[in-house]
Motif scaffolding. Structure first.
Motif, PDB file in Angstrom:
ATOM      1  N   ARG A  37      13.652-131.791 -39.079  1.00  0.00           N
ATOM      2  CA  ARG A  37      12.708-131.166 -38.153  1.00  0.00           C
ATOM      3  C   ARG A  37      11.870-132.205 -37.402  1.00  0.00           C
ATOM      4  NH1 ARG A  37       8.961-128.689 -40.565  1.00  0.00           N
ATOM      5  NH2 ARG A  37       9.455-128.845 -42.791  1.00  0.00           N
ATOM      6  N   ILE A  38      12.348-133.450 -37.359  1.00  0.00           N
ATOM      7  CA  ILE A  38      11.684-134.499 -36.581  1.00  0.00           C
ATOM      8  C   ILE A  38      12.275-134.483 -35.170  1.00  0.00           C
ATOM      9  CG2 ILE A  38      11.222-136.964 -36.385  1.00  0.00           C
ATOM     10  CD1 ILE A  38       9.929-135.637 -38.826  1.00  0.00           C
ATOM     11  N   VAL A  39      11.424-134.288 -34.164  1.00  0.00           N
ATOM     12  CA  VAL A  39      11.926-134.216 -32.793  1.00  0.00           C
ATOM     13  C   VAL A  39      11.047-135.069 -31.868  1.00  0.00           C
ATOM     14  CG1 VAL A  39      12.969-131.941 -33.027  1.00  0.00           C
ATOM     15  CG2 VAL A  39      10.567-132.133 -32.362  1.00  0.00           C
ATOM     16  N   PRO A  40      11.672-135.712 -30.859  1.00  0.00           N
ATOM     17  CA  PRO A  40      10.872-136.460 -29.886  1.00  0.00           C
ATOM     18  C   PRO A  40      10.396-135.562 -28.746  1.00  0.00           C
ATOM     19  CG  PRO A  40      13.204-136.921 -29.571  1.00  0.00           C
ATOM     20  CD  PRO A  40      13.112-135.963 -30.722  1.00  0.00           C
ATOM     21  N   PHE A  41       9.137-135.688 -28.379  1.00  0.00           N
ATOM     22  CA  PHE A  41       8.607-135.110 -27.154  1.00  0.00           C
ATOM     23  C   PHE A  41       8.389-136.269 -26.182  1.00  0.00           C
ATOM     24  CE2 PHE A  41       6.673-130.641 -27.727  1.00  0.00           C
ATOM     25  CZ  PHE A  41       7.745-130.241 -28.531  1.00  0.00           C
ATOM     26  N   TYR A  42       8.351-135.929 -24.891  1.00  0.00           N
ATOM     27  CA  TYR A  42       8.266-136.981 -23.880  1.00  0.00           C
ATOM     28  C   TYR A  42       7.106-136.720 -22.940  1.00  0.00           C
ATOM     29  CZ  TYR A  42      12.963-137.884 -25.616  1.00  0.00           C
ATOM     30  OH  TYR A  42      14.044-138.152 -26.427  1.00  0.00           O
ATOM     31  N   GLN A  43       6.337-137.779 -22.683  1.00  0.00           N
ATOM     32  CA  GLN A  43       5.248-137.694 -21.702  1.00  0.00           C
ATOM     33  C   GLN A  43       5.520-138.714 -20.600  1.00  0.00           C
ATOM     34  OE1 GLN A  43       1.204-138.700 -22.962  1.00  0.00           O
ATOM     35  NE2 GLN A  43       0.451-136.961 -21.760  1.00  0.00           N
ATOM     36  N   PRO A  44       5.475-138.285 -19.342  1.00  0.00           N
ATOM     37  CA  PRO A  44       5.847-139.179 -18.243  1.00  0.00           C
ATOM     38  C   PRO A  44       4.803-140.260 -17.976  1.00  0.00           C
ATOM     39  CG  PRO A  44       5.040-137.111 -17.371  1.00  0.00           C
ATOM     40  CD  PRO A  44       5.133-136.923 -18.860  1.00  0.00           C
ATOM     41  N   VAL A  45       5.287-141.387 -17.465  1.00  0.00           N
ATOM     42  CA  VAL A  45       4.449-142.447 -16.922  1.00  0.00           C
ATOM     43  C   VAL A  45       4.600-142.379 -15.409  1.00  0.00           C
ATOM     44  CG1 VAL A  45       4.060-144.931 -16.787  1.00  0.00           C
ATOM     45  CG2 VAL A  45       4.745-143.890 -18.967  1.00  0.00           C
ATOM     46  N   VAL A  46       3.478-142.332 -14.694  1.00  0.00           N
ATOM     47  CA  VAL A  46       3.473-142.026 -13.265  1.00  0.00           C
ATOM     48  C   VAL A  46       2.997-143.227 -12.449  1.00  0.00           C
ATOM     49  CG1 VAL A  46       2.464-140.522 -11.505  1.00  0.00           C
ATOM     50  CG2 VAL A  46       3.079-139.593 -13.756  1.00  0.00           C
ATOM     51  N   ASP A  47       3.657-143.428 -11.311  1.00  0.00           N
ATOM     52  CA  ASP A  47       3.216-144.417 -10.322  1.00  0.00           C
ATOM     53  C   ASP A  47       2.053-143.810  -9.540  1.00  0.00           C
ATOM     54  OD1 ASP A  47       2.879-145.917  -7.937  1.00  0.00           O
ATOM     55  OD2 ASP A  47       4.921-146.679  -8.106  1.00  0.00           O
ATOM     56  N   LEU A  48       0.858-144.392  -9.675  1.00  0.00           N
ATOM     57  CA  LEU A  48      -0.331-143.830  -9.023  1.00  0.00           C
ATOM     58  C   LEU A  48      -0.227-143.845  -7.502  1.00  0.00           C
ATOM     59  CD1 LEU A  48      -3.187-145.280 -11.282  1.00  0.00           C
ATOM     60  CD2 LEU A  48      -2.665-142.860 -10.930  1.00  0.00           C
ATOM     61  N   GLU A  49       0.538-144.767  -6.949  1.00  0.00           N
ATOM     62  CA  GLU A  49       0.659-144.866  -5.504  1.00  0.00           C
ATOM     63  C   GLU A  49       1.519-143.755  -4.936  1.00  0.00           C
ATOM     64  OE1 GLU A  49      -0.321-146.262  -1.909  1.00  0.00           O
ATOM     65  OE2 GLU A  49      -0.997-147.229  -3.768  1.00  0.00           O
ATOM     66  N   THR A  50       2.668-143.456  -5.610  1.00  0.00           N
ATOM     67  CA  THR A  50       3.625-142.481  -5.068  1.00  0.00           C
ATOM     68  C   THR A  50       3.612-141.151  -5.792  1.00  0.00           C
ATOM     69  OG1 THR A  50       5.401-143.238  -6.550  1.00  0.00           O
ATOM     70  CG2 THR A  50       5.139-144.389  -4.431  1.00  0.00           C
ATOM     71  N   GLY A  51       3.013-141.125  -6.997  1.00  0.00           N
ATOM     72  CA  GLY A  51       3.001-139.890  -7.773  1.00  0.00           C
ATOM     73  C   GLY A  51       4.324-139.590  -8.456  1.00  0.00           C
ATOM     74  N   THR A  52       5.274-140.541  -8.442  1.00  0.00           N
ATOM     75  CA  THR A  52       6.581-140.296  -9.053  1.00  0.00           C
ATOM     76  C   THR A  52       6.617-140.756 -10.496  1.00  0.00           C
ATOM     77  OG1 THR A  52       7.364-142.418  -8.226  1.00  0.00           O
ATOM     78  CG2 THR A  52       7.825-140.474  -6.871  1.00  0.00           C
ATOM     79  N   PHE A  53       7.499-140.116 -11.256  1.00  0.00           N
ATOM     80  CA  PHE A  53       7.723-140.524 -12.645  1.00  0.00           C
ATOM     81  C   PHE A  53       8.564-141.800 -12.648  1.00  0.00           C
ATOM     82  CE2 PHE A  53       7.586-136.033 -14.734  1.00  0.00           C
ATOM     83  CZ  PHE A  53       6.290-135.874 -14.286  1.00  0.00           C
ATOM     84  N   VAL A  54       8.118-142.817 -13.356  1.00  0.00           N
ATOM     85  CA  VAL A  54       8.878-144.063 -13.452  1.00  0.00           C
ATOM     86  C   VAL A  54       9.343-144.344 -14.873  1.00  0.00           C
ATOM     87  CG1 VAL A  54       7.732-145.103 -11.463  1.00  0.00           C
ATOM     88  CG2 VAL A  54       6.757-145.414 -13.756  1.00  0.00           C
TER      89      VAL A  54
END
Length: 605
Positions: A347-364
């Motif tokens: 029951r161990i599962v990975p969750f993911y949180q995005p890292v965002v480019d503040l200039e473009t707002g895109t996930f990197v």
């Protein structure tokens, strides 16, 4: 008569009766058969005599003989032991051998003394057997036969006693230090305690390191040196494990117990020469007060808990057992139980949180965060089972499960046309200390189809403070040489944070959310964040600001020159399936502006 006497004494020897009881019985049987005499048995230890049996002789007389050195003119017994042959003094008032002892013997009414040495099978003298006579005379033929048989019986009894004592010594004493061992301590632990006692358990923190670095000879020397030093301050000292010592001491209250413990830790502070190397003994201690009427094994359990807690939160210091410690340990045990069950049930599962480019707002990129799926389908964050991560085996197993699950998620995303960018994984001190982290990460990258440059290894500042910090720093250097990127997580919350950047080069620092959440209301916090960003920029280190929850936070960070952010403004941590739906992939391989989630003050962990 002689056969009956021999059988009776041999039966007592065979049944394991006490040595003094057996030889006292021998003396009494002979005194019953021979009127006008008194029998005496003395042991010889380290060149002095020790009274063992003499039922007719007054206690004051036997006490006076205790500790007398054997020699050529030391009464009948001391001389017989020294010469190794029988000595018959027909008149103690005329023989020079008794000159120093006449004042002792005269009030007792004895005029003569005949003593024979008792020898082991190898010929060594271990005692004497003597007849005291009320008249001036020597032994009769019948008495000679009686003494010959008695000396033989005494030799059998003493040798059996010596072997039993040696077995006892080996069973209840540590061979290396000579201290009472765990078996001896367990005997004490099974007894009921009394008031005014305390128990301290002291554990060496660097024995394994010493063994691994300098060899087991150095480790043995360290143990022996610690034992010698502790003997000087400890009331009752035991070696109860490879690197653990137990001390039973007088202690009326917690302050008394603390003083003893701190004295023990103090004497260990000086460097020691171990196997030709200089070693600084490092130790941690835990203790508990004994309670009247309570068995000491309960006290031992409490001291164990205190030591366990001290090694986690106060390594190198002393921790006494109290309700706070008990609560903390109970919480940890509960967490370990829950995580162990989750591992067993997959029951161990990975969750993911995005890292965002503040200039473009895109996930990197994204950070993988561990979650435990509860039986009801909800998920527990790492903060809820953090205590279990102090267990090295559990921490390492969690990392293995996370890497396996992440491979599956990354391969699935790629098949769906999603390029996640960088992926970050948190590792612990236990992962480094296992010695195979580089191999595990290389295998992960290969299975996931990633270049090492796309993998970020996140390390908290506290990992740098581990006992084996130097080996951890070397491992980080090796990882960077291969191409993995290193992120220093929760930057600013540990000790001497800036010094870490000087000791080991990292690629990214992650400013802890405790600073970013205060930027709008606290000029000091804003100044610290801006300073961190500026320092990182000068050192060519990327910065990720954690805990960004509002557009104002994002704007402030952007103005300060921070380029990357992570927080609830963009997305909470979500499962792999949900993460894939946050936005569609761009042709460039980067991510478009994601769907925003309502800001929350909850921890991202």
């Amino acid at each position: 008569m002689l056969v009956k006497l021999q059988n009776q004494i041999l039966e007592m020897i065979a049944s394991g009766r006490r040595l003094d009881t057996t030889l006292d019985r021998l003396c009494r049987l002979i005194e019953e058969q021979v009127p006008g005499i008194a029998c005496s048995v003395l042991l010889v230890e380290d060149g002095v005599v020790r009274p063992l049996a003499g039922p007719k002789l007054p206690a004051a007389y036997t006490r006076a003989l205790d500790g007398v050195e054997i020699g050529p003119n030391v009464g009948s017994c001391g001389t017989a032991a020294y010469l190794g042959r029988p000595v018959a003094v027909h008149d103690v008032f005329l023989d020079e051998k008794w000159e120093a002892f006449r004042d002792l013997i005269e009030p007792l009414g004895y005029r003569a003394c005949w003593s024979s040495p008792i020898k082991k099978s190898d010929g060594a003298v271990v005692g004497t057997f003597a007849f005291y006579y009320e008249e001036a005379r020597g032994p009769s033929k019948m008495e000679e036969k009686l003494v010959e048989a008695s000396v033989h019986l005494c030799a059998i009894a003493i040798e059996r006693h010596t072997r039993a004592m040696e077995r006892h010594r080996l069973a209840y004493h540590d061979v290396l230090t000579g201290l009472p061992n765990r078996a001896a301590f367990d005997r004490h632990a099974s007894q009921t305690t009394r008031d005014g006692l305390g128990l301290i358990l002291l554990d060496l923190d660097n024995l394994k390191f010493t063994n691994d670095t300098f060899g087991h000879r150095a480790g043995d020397d360290l143990i022996k040196e610690v034992a010698v030093r502790l003997r000087g301050v400890a009331h009752r000292l035991f070696r109860v494990g490879g690197d653990e010592f137990a001390i039973i001491c007088r202690a009326r209250n917690a302050n008394d117990l603390r003083q003893v413990a701190e004295a023990c830790l103090q004497v260990l502070k000086a460097p020691a020469c171990c196997g030709g190397h200089t070693v600084l003994p490092l130790a941690t201690a835990g203790g508990a007060l004994c309670q009247v009427g309570m068995r000491m094994d309960v006290t031992r359990h409490q001291a164990d808990i205190a030591l366990y807690h001290a090694k986690d939160v106060a390594k190198g210091l002393f921790q006494i057992f109290d309700d706070t410690v008990a609560t903390a340990i109970t919480a940890r045990f509960d967490a370990i139980r829950d995580v162990t069950l989750a591992l067993a049930e997959n029951r161990i599962v990975p969750f993911y949180q995005p890292v965002v480019d503040l200039e473009t707002g895109t996930f990197v990129g994204a950070e993988a965060l561990c979650r435990i799926r509860r039986p009801d389908g909800s998920h527990a964050s790492a903060a809820e089972f953090f205590e279990a991560m102090h267990d090295a085996h559990i921490a390492s197993e969690i990392t293995s499960r996370m890497l396996d699950q992440m491979v599956s998620d990354l391969v699935g995303w790629r098949r769906g046309g999603i390029d996640i960018g960088h992926i970050a994984i948190n590792v612990t001190a236990a992962d480094f200390q296992a010695g195979v982290l580089k191999e595990r990460l290389l295998r992960f990258a290969d299975r996931a189809g990633l270049e090492p440059q796309k993998v970020i290894v996140e390390v908290t500042e506290t990992v740098y403070l581990e006992q084996r910090a130097e080996s951890i720093r070397n491992a980080i250097i090796d990882l960077r040489a291969i191409g993995f990127k290193i992120a220093l997580d929760d930057f600013g919350t540990g000790y001497a944070a800036l010094s870490h950047l000087l000791k080991v080069k990292v690629d990214i620092i992650k400013i802890d959310r405790s600073f970013t959440k205060l930027m709008q209301s606290d000029n000091g916090a804003a100044a610290i964040v801006e300073g961190m960003v500026g320092i990182a920029r000068r050192m060519d280190i990327d910065v990720i600001a954690e805990g960004v929850e509002t557009s104002v936070d994002a704007a402030l960070l952007k103005e300060m020159g921070c380029k990357l952010a992570q927080g609830y403004l963009y997305s909470k941590a979500v499962d792999a399936k949900t993460y894939a739906t946050l936005s569609l992939p761009a042709n460039s391989g980067n991510w478009h502006q994601p769907t925003r989630h309502k800001a929350s003050r909850s921890s991202r962990r």
